[in-house]
Design an enzyme around this catalytic site. Structure first.
Site, PDB file in Angstrom:
ATOM      1  N   TYR A 155       0.852  -1.197   0.000  1.00  0.00           N
ATOM      2  CA  TYR A 155       0.000   0.000   0.000  1.00  0.00           C
ATOM      3  C   TYR A 155       0.892   1.252   0.000  1.00  0.00           C
ATOM      4  O   TYR A 155       0.692   2.175  -0.804  1.00  0.00           O
ATOM      5  CB  TYR A 155      -0.943   0.002   1.203  1.00  0.00           C
ATOM      6  CG  TYR A 155      -1.792   1.255   1.277  1.00  0.00           C
ATOM      7  CD1 TYR A 155      -2.907   1.414   0.464  1.00  0.00           C
ATOM      8  CD2 TYR A 155      -1.462   2.296   2.159  1.00  0.00           C
ATOM      9  CE1 TYR A 155      -3.676   2.572   0.520  1.00  0.00           C
ATOM     10  CE2 TYR A 155      -2.230   3.450   2.224  1.00  0.00           C
ATOM     11  CZ  TYR A 155      -3.333   3.585   1.414  1.00  0.00           C
ATOM     12  OH  TYR A 155      -4.088   4.745   1.456  1.00  0.00           O
ATOM     13  N   LYS A 159       1.257   4.207  -3.040  1.00  0.00           N
ATOM     14  CA  LYS A 159       1.030   5.636  -2.804  1.00  0.00           C
ATOM     15  C   LYS A 159       2.302   6.435  -3.092  1.00  0.00           C
ATOM     16  O   LYS A 159       2.243   7.563  -3.568  1.00  0.00           O
ATOM     17  CB  LYS A 159       0.540   5.864  -1.362  1.00  0.00           C
ATOM     18  CG  LYS A 159      -0.871   5.337  -1.128  1.00  0.00           C
ATOM     19  CD  LYS A 159      -1.890   6.041  -2.030  1.00  0.00           C
ATOM     20  CE  LYS A 159      -3.315   5.639  -1.791  1.00  0.00           C
ATOM     21  NZ  LYS A 159      -4.286   6.304  -2.687  1.00  0.00           N
TER      22      LYS A 159
HETATM   23  N1  LIG Z   1      -9.296   6.373   5.067  1.00  0.00           N
HETATM   24  C1  LIG Z   1      -8.064   6.731   5.400  1.00  0.00           C
HETATM   25  O1  LIG Z   1      -7.714   6.778   6.606  1.00  0.00           O
HETATM   26  C2  LIG Z   1      -7.083   7.120   4.328  1.00  0.00           C
HETATM   27  C3  LIG Z   1      -5.773   7.515   4.712  1.00  0.00           C
HETATM   28  C4  LIG Z   1      -4.866   7.878   3.727  1.00  0.00           C
HETATM   29  C5  LIG Z   1      -5.232   7.863   2.394  1.00  0.00           C
HETATM   30  N2  LIG Z   1      -6.497   7.459   2.036  1.00  0.00           N
HETATM   31  C6  LIG Z   1      -6.839   7.441   0.618  1.00  0.00           C
HETATM   32  O2  LIG Z   1      -8.052   8.162   0.409  1.00  0.00           O
HETATM   33  C7  LIG Z   1      -8.792   7.559  -0.659  1.00  0.00           C
HETATM   34  C8  LIG Z   1     -10.199   7.192  -0.198  1.00  0.00           C
HETATM   35  O3  LIG Z   1     -10.098   6.337   0.925  1.00  0.00           O
HETATM   36  P1  LIG Z   1     -11.421   5.865   1.716  1.00  0.00           P
HETATM   37  O4  LIG Z   1     -10.969   5.386   3.047  1.00  0.00           O
HETATM   38  O5  LIG Z   1     -12.453   6.919   1.637  1.00  0.00           O
HETATM   39  O6  LIG Z   1     -11.851   4.594   0.825  1.00  0.00           O
HETATM   40  P2  LIG Z   1     -13.113   3.612   0.896  1.00  0.00           P
HETATM   41  O7  LIG Z   1     -14.084   4.025   1.955  1.00  0.00           O
HETATM   42  O8  LIG Z   1     -12.549   2.224   0.950  1.00  0.00           O
HETATM   43  O9  LIG Z   1     -13.790   3.844  -0.529  1.00  0.00           O
HETATM   44  C9  LIG Z   1     -13.110   3.503  -1.680  1.00  0.00           C
HETATM   45  C10 LIG Z   1     -13.993   3.847  -2.867  1.00  0.00           C
HETATM   46  O10 LIG Z   1     -13.269   3.484  -4.065  1.00  0.00           O
HETATM   47  C11 LIG Z   1     -14.074   2.608  -4.852  1.00  0.00           C
HETATM   48  N3  LIG Z   1     -13.172   1.721  -5.601  1.00  0.00           N
HETATM   49  C12 LIG Z   1     -12.294   0.814  -5.107  1.00  0.00           C
HETATM   50  N4  LIG Z   1     -11.650   0.200  -6.108  1.00  0.00           N
HETATM   51  C13 LIG Z   1     -12.101   0.751  -7.260  1.00  0.00           C
HETATM   52  C14 LIG Z   1     -11.811   0.546  -8.632  1.00  0.00           C
HETATM   53  N5  LIG Z   1     -10.919  -0.372  -9.026  1.00  0.00           N
HETATM   54  N6  LIG Z   1     -12.472   1.288  -9.554  1.00  0.00           N
HETATM   55  C15 LIG Z   1     -13.380   2.211  -9.176  1.00  0.00           C
HETATM   56  N7  LIG Z   1     -13.691   2.459  -7.887  1.00  0.00           N
HETATM   57  C16 LIG Z   1     -13.067   1.729  -6.946  1.00  0.00           C
HETATM   58  C17 LIG Z   1     -15.005   1.912  -3.831  1.00  0.00           C
HETATM   59  O11 LIG Z   1     -16.223   1.444  -4.390  1.00  0.00           O
HETATM   60  P3  LIG Z   1     -16.352  -0.034  -5.057  1.00  0.00           P
HETATM   61  O12 LIG Z   1     -15.866  -0.994  -4.016  1.00  0.00           O
HETATM   62  O13 LIG Z   1     -17.803  -0.169  -5.379  1.00  0.00           O
HETATM   63  O14 LIG Z   1     -15.501  -0.013  -6.272  1.00  0.00           O
HETATM   64  C18 LIG Z   1     -15.286   3.088  -2.888  1.00  0.00           C
HETATM   65  O15 LIG Z   1     -16.293   3.916  -3.425  1.00  0.00           O
HETATM   66  C19 LIG Z   1      -7.965   6.369  -1.128  1.00  0.00           C
HETATM   67  O16 LIG Z   1      -7.127   6.774  -2.198  1.00  0.00           O
HETATM   68  C20 LIG Z   1      -7.123   6.037   0.096  1.00  0.00           C
HETATM   69  O17 LIG Z   1      -5.951   5.340  -0.241  1.00  0.00           O
HETATM   70  C21 LIG Z   1      -7.422   7.089   2.979  1.00  0.00           C
END
Ligand SMILES: NC(=O)c1ccc[n+]([C@@H]2O[C@H](COP(=O)([O-])OP(=O)(O)OC[C@H]3O[C@@H](n4cnc5c(N)ncnc54)[C@H](OP(=O)(O)O)[C@@H]3O)[C@@H](O)[C@H]2O)c1
Length: 271
Positions: A155, A159
């Site tokens: 992961y 990134k």
């Molecule tokens: N949450 C954190 O603490 C955190 C920290 C650092 C960075 N981030 C980054 O912030 C972003 C959002 O994170 P989040 O926690 O909000 O994620 P999340 O709740 O897991 O949501 C991910 C979204 O992406 C979609 N998705 C996953 N694979 C996909 C694909 N191949 N094509 C199209 N859509 C896809 C999922 O829907 P489907 O499953 O229906 O495709 C879902 O809508 C990510 O880039 C993550 O790495 C998050």
């Protein structure tokens, strides 16, 4: 304020839930026309209904951003429905947990496909449209890219790759008046339904992390939108993110030592 983004067309990948949905909601509530995306068509449609009920102008395009053909189609649909593209936010990503010995080769491939190619492809497919609109690409990275966290290596690596791609394209696309930025998102409040891939590839719901201070999703979305507005290339979110940035730059040995001390704890929390 309500119509700040009136007329602007914004694609947010991975926007059926989580940070992507919050970004999409904030733009739509300020007058933007938003293209929602995720793989799960049924759940995406449910999200779209929420936007429809709020009177927002959105379309939902279900599909996998790690497919180049899909990303071309995604951009074409934005053009057909809304007349162009102004902003692309490559938010979709997946996470996993596990050490190198036990993590399956397929999971390595999957994270590379979704997190790296799934960020590059929508951005690349949008370039012809962004040249016309003098628009923006916003990559979503993580504070996990500052250091290879044990049991989280792939992961962090994906990134990290996003950071390099953002740096390269920031300069490549500047002469075309396209802004490229990258946000290093910190620990954020997860959706209760957030899923990750377990070591064996099984999809599991990620338990809420109660041992870290988390930023609210709406605040994260506000910061990302403000960054694009200000055309600031790089932004690190949360205090812990900023501390990690400084420590990894100036005292990387200390970070190695801290991870060594806490290895067992990290291993247990990744199970
Ligand atoms: N949450 C954190 O603490 C955190 C920290 C650092 C960075 N981030 C980054 O912030 C972003 C959002 O994170 P989040 O926690 O909000 O994620 P999340 O709740 O897991 O949501 C991910 C979204 O992406 C979609 N998705 C996953 N694979 C996909 C694909 N191949 N094509 C199209 N859509 C896809 C999922 O829907 P489907 O499953 O229906 O495709 C879902 O809508 C990510 O880039 C993550 O790495 C998050």
């Amino acid at each position: 304020m309500q119509n700040k983004y009136k007329g602007k067309v914004v694609i947010v990948t991975g926007s059926r839930q989580g940070i992507g949905k919050s970004i999409a909601w904030l733009y739509a509530s300020q007058g933007a026309k938003v293209v929602l995306n995720a793989r799960n068509a049924e759940k995406l449609e449910h999200t779209k209904q929420e936007f429809d009920e709020a009177g927002f102008e959105v379309i939902a395009v279900a599909g996998d951003v790690s497919s180049w053909n899909f990303c071309v189609d995604l951009c074409q649909k934005a053009k057909e429905h809304f007349g162009g593209i102004d902003i692309v936010i490559t938010n979709a990503a997946i996470a996993t947990r596990g050490d190198m010995e036990n993590l399956s080769p397929e999971i390595y491939q999957k994270l590379i496909n979704v997190n790296i190619l799934g960020s590059v492809y929508p951005a690349k497919a949008a370039i012809p449209y962004l040249k016309q609109s003098k628009g923006s690409i916003q990559f979503i990275s993580s504070i996990a890219s500052y250091y290879g966290i044990p049991f989280n290596g792939i992961y962090c690596a994906t990134k990290n790759a996003i950071n390099s791609i953002a740096e390269a394209t920031h300069n490549e696309l500047k002469p075309h008046n396209i802004f490229v930025g990258v946000t290093y998102v910190g620990f954020t409040e997860n959706e209760d339904s957030k899923q990750i891939l377990d070591t064996d590839g099984k999809v599991i719901v990620l338990p809420q992390r109660n041992n870290v201070q988390k930023q609210n999703r709406n605040t994260v979305a506000q910061r990302i939108i403000a960054q694009i507005e200000q055309k600031k290339f790089k932004n690190t979110l949360t205090l812990s993110g900023k501390v990690l940035r400084v420590l990894t730059k100036f005292v990387p040995g200390l970070i190695r030592f801290i991870y060594k001390l806490n290895l067992k704890k990290i291993e247990l929390s990744s199970k």
